[in-house]
Design an enzyme around this catalytic site. Structure first.
Site, PDB file in Angstrom:
ATOM      1  N   GLN B 239      95.704 -16.992 -68.708  1.00  0.00           N
ATOM      2  CA  GLN B 239      96.406 -17.509 -67.534  1.00  0.00           C
ATOM      3  C   GLN B 239      97.174 -18.782 -67.875  1.00  0.00           C
ATOM      4  OE1 GLN B 239      92.819 -16.307 -64.579  1.00  0.00           O
ATOM      5  NE2 GLN B 239      94.451 -17.379 -63.513  1.00  0.00           N
ATOM      6  N   CYS B 387      91.304 -19.314 -55.731  1.00  0.00           N
ATOM      7  CA  CYS B 387      91.455 -20.501 -54.901  1.00  0.00           C
ATOM      8  C   CYS B 387      91.824 -21.649 -55.813  1.00  0.00           C
ATOM      9  CB  CYS B 387      90.153 -20.845 -54.171  1.00  0.00           C
ATOM     10  SG  CYS B 387      88.800 -21.293 -55.261  1.00  0.00           S
ATOM     11  N   GLU B 762      96.307 -17.767 -52.803  1.00  0.00           N
ATOM     12  CA  GLU B 762      94.877 -17.980 -52.672  1.00  0.00           C
ATOM     13  C   GLU B 762      94.435 -18.311 -51.249  1.00  0.00           C
ATOM     14  OE1 GLU B 762      94.880 -20.869 -55.750  1.00  0.00           O
ATOM     15  OE2 GLU B 762      94.424 -19.392 -57.275  1.00  0.00           O
TER      16      GLU B 762
END
Lengths: 284, 808
Positions: B239, B387, B762
């Protein structure tokens, strides 16, 4: 999730299957849809040096309906059970139950024979077949023999089938009356938290015969004769339902797992059976 | 020149911001033509896989690899002893701790990496793993963080000095050898004083269970060391590819220019793919040792049991209020179970992430938060699953505390929220725990949501249901779940956000081609968010070229500008801002070129959709396409040829998306089965770039929220055995379990973001989890329920009913 090395066989007839079984004993296993056995091999929980694929063996893929019974070949898939219009007319409980097994992709591969032969307490068909008083036909070196579903299951993954025998067909007497297959599960694809199969016959206002079997509430399916006895001769009223549930609870022996503790499972088993009986009775 | 296209059509042709442009990625994904790391196949490629510990805590007495090396196709078996001379048997974590790459004398969790078998194919590697003989001596297992803080069992030998006394950790003194850090925010004594003297105080303890992001694609990599030119290429499910490159350089000693990290298509990340894992290090070492490319791919059990989990927060709260319901103070203590190593993926100065956003959407004058991190015999992690850093925990905490306070006050929970919301005119609002909320209009969103669901009607129906239940007419209760959340995303300003010293800016580099198309490269990496679609839309609106003519490229560190990657909803707030700013640089140069071509002063032309026009004479214009051609092919005095720009964007503040959610649920009291009748989600993510993608993100985030709230957990038994290592027991909802979602929105642009966008990926997860949970809890409120812990699976819901005496 990589299995140990194994030899793969795809014999053209049952004689070929049996000779491999005879040669390798419990080092060999037959496979129909493979949806129970292959995951166990990938987890290396099942050691199968010799894997015999039944796909090319003929004569086990038909559903035959006669005047008094239904014969389902061991390689008939759950999807074929669901799609068979005549079967849905004469034994609708089969379709109702099959629709609650796994998911469509699995049902295209998973077979009736594999489901009943594997002896996994989570499988739905064993309890259903006990409810329907089915007979399983197995074939071995000494020929065929029939084993009633109600006598087939000994413990988890332990059945009356010998290692050198192959389950070839399931024969069910044509069912009568109302039916229900009720299953509680956490999600699609899950085994039952509790499931109940009920086939019930109404004579006037009273119950004249009934068969009840429970799934995933012991290390085998549970055919509860006592639960049935509590209903026969009654109007299936609240008192009778309570008695049937109490009798069933005496027969099951659930264990705690991620689905919940024993007290929860017993409670849900009672609720599920009650609903199954009520639904079956409303259809009787 | 006559223009036969209307201005409206010109706008439509761009497919810029606000357009529900179809995702350009889907052509390949829906045809099975994606290119994931497991699709990377190189000549002579080897496969590596791990021998993993069956025990949660054990000393390793010996490792015998001889039999494994006899397996045909097995080339090498690496152990910690092989990595130690390279200094690679341990590696740094993002949280300032260190982590064993391969078990160095002991194991601290079930599934821990013990040895790495390298073989010619996966099958040989798996057979080799079976034959590595490891002799373990079992040690006492600690799975409860509260016990760990009292135990004589020291999990980590590096946390004590020679006298057995706890040493300092990365974030200060330890209270105990198994204690990692204490981190606090806010004013302790004033908060305690306010609560001690308050008219009304509600207290609750809640456990936000351990779960896992469980992306459909597991983690993996391919390492290829070219010994001729000394260059290492590393493909992986990263990521943050640039951060991985820098970390690999720092721990391996390879110069950074000799390392190329490539994130190909990624099948979901949700935080699971932010950190660095032993598999990456072992693959790199194995490639250096063998001179061949080495692939490592987790299977599902590896992924669930060993790579980063999320949550595992034990939260204890106190909230005080006036009798009228005005909140006066909030106190929160967290015991955070980090497992065997502190491998949280948070900005380094924030060992509990942004948990200090736990005052939520409310104007709470005084607050205090304290977090204690603890080691246990569980897998490491603590990532932000869909999140921003620990924001799901923070929002769950406050949204439960609000409900508990409402019960204490005997007040409607919607009204309690309304009277405590930060008011529109209070923004920018500095919260008691330090964050400056950039913008918001909570009352408008809340009123819109309650009206949309006919909130009063729902409450009336619920009251009737309770009557019917008590009268024996039904066995189903009805729950109305409310949540109002404020996210804090877009990490972040370099002045307070870094990961291992790497500032959390992001970047965009644009090249306009002579014929009027373009390529833009970013420091982020899509894992399904649709960046190639949306970033092109931002640029289309900024530079006046059609989105369909703009290629977006990410994930190759040799070509993309440096950036900190995609997680914590930071792509749009940070890289999206960089994209807009780089686009504006393009436009500034284009303006000069246009003015030259139109023979007017720079100030006499203005941008209009896809062109510069002479002010007051719209028939005189140069399109961006014409300007692009001229930029390369016409000698313009005082202007360099070419049309390129790069922007590195250091955000001045976080962005604060918010939303209002309502869930209506029927609960079968006898079986514990919940049935979600309705779910309404209003999101305010500021300026909306692509409404269709936003809706998709909301659906996905809500579905993962449903999963977490209603059953998804990583559970251990007392021996530290993971009980939920397969998808049979780990709840991943399918279409069958997912309700219909109603989505809605308001738009409150971020005042500091160049295009006013705030990020949305998120939000639905952050707001969704408390909404589902509150629905379950609300159903039982009339019968005395204060709080029950998630996950609300069938048996726990049943237990709630049973404990309340509802089974007769």
């Amino acid at each position: 999730m990589i299995p140990a090395a194994f030899e793969y066989y795809r014999p053209k007839d049952m004689a070929g299957v049996l000779s491999i079984l005879e040669e390798h004993g419990d080092d060999a296993r037959v496979m129909a849809g493979g949806h129970s056995l292959i995951p166990m091999m990938k987890l290396r929980m099942a050691d199968v040096p010799h894997l015999i694929d039944l796909q090319d063996v003929g004569g086990m893929s038909d559903i035959e309906i006669s005047s008094d019974s239904i014969r389902i070949g061991a390689l008939v898939t759950q999807a074929e059970i669901i799609d068979h219009a005549d079967l849905a007319k004469v034994a609708p409980i089969l379709r109702e139950a099959a629709l609650q097994i796994a998911d469509p992709q699995v049902r295209y591969m998973g077979t009736v024979g594999g489901n009943v032969a594997n002896g996994d307490p989570g499988n739905d068909m064993p309890g259903l077949m006990q409810c329907l008083d089915a007979v399983f036909t197995v074939v071995g070196a000494d020929g065929e023999r029939d084993i009633p579903a109600r006598d087939f299951y000994e413990a988890a993954y332990m059945t009356a089938r010998e290692d050198e025998e192959v389950l070839t067909a399931v024969t069910i007497p044509l069912p009568n009356g109302g039916y229900a297959y009720e299953k509680q599960k956490r999600k699609i694809g899950d085994y039952a938290t509790a499931a109940a199969a009920v086939q019930i016959v109404k004579d006037g206002e009273t119950c004249s015969s009934v068969a009840i079997a429970m799934t995933n509430l012991s290390d085998t399916p549970i055919y509860s004769e006592a639960a049935g006895a509590a209903l026969i001769g009654t109007a299936v009223d609240a008192v009778a339902l309570d008695a049937a549930v109490a009798a069933m609870l005496g027969d099951i022996d659930p264990s705690e797992d991620n689905r919940g503790p024993v007290a929860f499972k017993n409670h849900v088993a009672g609720v599920i059976l009650r609903r199954a009986i009520e639904r079956a009775w409303s259809r009787a | 020149m006559k223009d036969e296209v209307t201005r409206e059509e010109r706008v439509d042709n761009l497919k810029g911001m606000g357009c529900s442009r179809k995702r350009v990625e889907d052509a390949r994904f829906t045809q099975g033509k994606g290119n994931y790391v497991d699709d990377v196949k190189l000549d002579g490629m080897l496969f590596g896989d791990f021998v993993r510990s069956p025990y949660a805590h054990a000393r390793i007495k010996s490792i015998d690899t001889a039999a494994a090396l006899e397996v045909p196709g097995v080339l090498a078996v690496l152990t910690a002893a092989d990595l130690e001379p390279l200094g690679l048997h341990w590696m740094p974590t993002l949280a300032g701790d260190k982590q064993m790459v391969l078990a160095d004398g002991k194991v601290l969790f079930q599934g821990q990496e013990v040895a790495f078998v390298v073989a010619e194919d996966r099958y040989a590697a798996a057979d080799g793993i079976e034959l590595v003989e490891v002799e373990y001596e079992e040690l006492p297992v600690l799975v409860d963080p509260f016990e760990a803080l009292k135990s004589d069992v020291v999990l980590r030998e590096d946390t004590v000095d020679e006298n057995g006394k706890a040493t300092d950790g990365a974030h200060g003194p330890r209270k105990h050898p198994n204690h990692i850090f204490t981190w606090d925010a806010g004013d302790k004594e004033p908060t305690e004083e306010v609560i001690a003297n308050a008219d009304v105080v509600a207290e609750e303890s809640m456990y936000y269970h351990r779960t896992h992001p469980c992306p459909l694609e597991t983690c993996g990599c391919v390492a290829s060391m070219d010994k001729v030119n000394g260059k290492l290429t590393l493909w992986g499910t990263f990521q943050a590819p640039h951060a991985i490159r820098t970390i690999v350089s720092l721990i391996s000693g390879l110069e950074e220019h000799n390392i190329r990290v490539i994130s190909p298509d990624i099948g979901g990340g949700f935080g699971n793919k932010v950190g660095a894992y032993p598999g990456y290090v072992c693959s790199v070492v194995a490639s250096i040792v063998t001179g061949k490319p080495v692939k490592w791919i987790e299977d599902r059990m590896d992924n669930l049991m060993t790579t980063a989990f999320a949550r595992d927060y034990w939260m204890k709260g106190k909230i005080s209020a006036t009798p009228e319901g005005k909140i006066t103070g909030l106190h929160c203590h967290v015991t955070a179970d980090h497992g065997g190593f502190d491998a949280c993926a948070d900005p380094t100065k924030f060992p509990a992430g942004f948990m200090n956003i736990c005052t939520g959407s409310y104007d709470i004058p005084t607050a205090y938060l304290e977090v204690d991190g603890v080691y246990t015999n569980k897998a490491p992690g603590g990532v932000s699953y869909r999140c921003s850093f620990r924001v799901t925990e923070a929002v769950y905490f406050i949204e439960r505390m609000i409900e508990v306070l409402a019960i204490k006050l005997d007040m409607d929970a919607a009204e309690l929220r309304r009277i405590n919301f930060i008011k529109k005119e209070q923004f920018p609002y500095t919260a008691a725990l330090g964050w400056e909320y950039d913008s918001g209009d909570y009352h408008t969103a809340w009123d819109k949501a309650l009206k949309a669901v006919d909130y009063d009607g729902l409450r009336a129906e619920q009251a009737q249901r309770v009557e019917d239940f008590k009268a024996g007419k039904t066995r189903k209760l009805m729950g109305i779940g409310l949540s109002f959340f404020t996210e804090i995303v877009g990490a972040g300003p370099v002045k307070n956000c870094d990961i291992l010293g790497l500032g959390m800016f992001d970047s965009c580099e644009i090249r306009i081609h002579p014929t009027g198309s373009a390529i833009a490269r970013l420091g982020t990496i899509s894992q399904g968010q649709g960046h190639a679609t949306t970033f092109a839309q931002i640029l289309a609106s900024e530079i006046g070229l059609p989105a369909d003519s703009i290629t977006i490229e990410e994930g190759d560190t040799d070509t993309a500008p440096y950036g900190l990657g995609t997680y914590g909803s930071r792509s749009t707030p940070v890289a999206g801002a960089a994209t807009a700013m780089a686009g504006r640089k393009i436009r500034a140069k284009a303006q000069m070129i246009a003015a030259y071509l139109l023979e007017v002063h720079d100030d006499d032309v203005e941008f209009d959709v896809d062109r510069f026009v002479v002010k007051g004479a719209p028939e005189k214009f140069k399109t961006m396409k014409e300007i692009a051609f001229a930029a390369y092919n016409q000698a313009i005095p005082g202007i360099e040829p070419g049309l390129e720009a790069v922007s590195y964007y250091d955000p001045p503040n976080m962005t604060y998306p918010f939303g209002a959610y309502v869930c209506v649920m029927d609960i079968d009291v006898d079986t514990g089965v919940p049935d979600i009748r309705r779910f309404y989600a209003l999101d305010d993510c500021g300026t909306r770039i692509n409404p269709m993608i936003i809706e998709g993100q909301v659906h996905g985030g809500l579905t993962e929220a449903l999963a977490v709230a209603l059953g998804q957990e990583i559970a251990y038994d007392d021996m530290g055995n993971c009980k939920t290592g397969t998808l049979m027991d780990f709840f991943l909802p399918t279409a069958w379990e997912v309700p219909n979602y109603e989505t809605d929105f308001t738009v409150t642009p971020s005042p500091h973001h160049p295009i006013g966008a705030k990020g949305v990926g998120e939000s639905p997860h952050v707001g969704g989890v408390p909404c589902f949970s509150n629905a379950v809890q609300d159903a039982f409120r009339p019968f005395g329920n204060m709080h029950t812990n998630m996950p609300h699976d069938h048996w726990r819901i049943w237990k709630t009913a049973n404990d309340l005496g509802l089974h007769g």
